[in-house]
Design a protein around this motif. Structure first.
Motif: not given
Length: 136
Positions: A82-83, A98, A100-101, A103
């Motif tokens: 997720q990151r 970090q 959010d992947t 996004e």
């Protein structure tokens, strides 16, 4: 005419000592500069109270979502499902962020909708840029 994508993201600043904090950063992509992405951090995120902007290859960001990428001032790698981590090297030190992947994927999808991978060269204005460089 240049198309610009400007997307706000939550960036989690990773510090060597707690507390880790979250700031609102902006991702930016412009078809006039088709190989690059920009991330802009607000003044509150910097040591000197100034806005900080980093520019790096769109391809680096895309690769970094899947596997550790980059060997220079910007490195990107997945941090779980997720990151994604951006590691930014400057003379003043190293910052780790970090994001959010999902996004980042959404931002990249928007950029590829504007300028598909492999077609970046079509969007360059080489003659105009050269004329600007040579202008008195």
């Amino acid at each position: 005419m240049s198309t610009v994508i400007d997307q706000a993201v939550q960036a989690r600043l990773i510090a060597s000592t707690p507390p880790t904090r979250t700031v609102r950063a902006r991702l930016r992509y412009a078809s006039a500069d088709p190989f690059a992405v920009h991330i802009v951090f607000p003044p509150a995120a910097s040591l000197d109270g100034s806005e900080v902007s980093w520019t790096f290859a769109r391809e680096l960001l895309a690769r970094g979502l899947l596997t550790p990428s980059g060997t220079g001032d910007v490195r990107v790698w997945p941090c779980g499902p997720q990151r994604t981590v951006l590691e930014l090297h400057a003379a003043e030190g190293v910052a780790m962020v970090q994001i959010d992947t999902a996004e980042l994927r959404g931002f990249l999808a928007g950029s590829y909708a504007v300028v598909p991978a492999g077609s970046e060269g079509v969007h360059l204005d080489v003659e105009g840029d050269l004329a600007a460089l040579l202008a008195p």
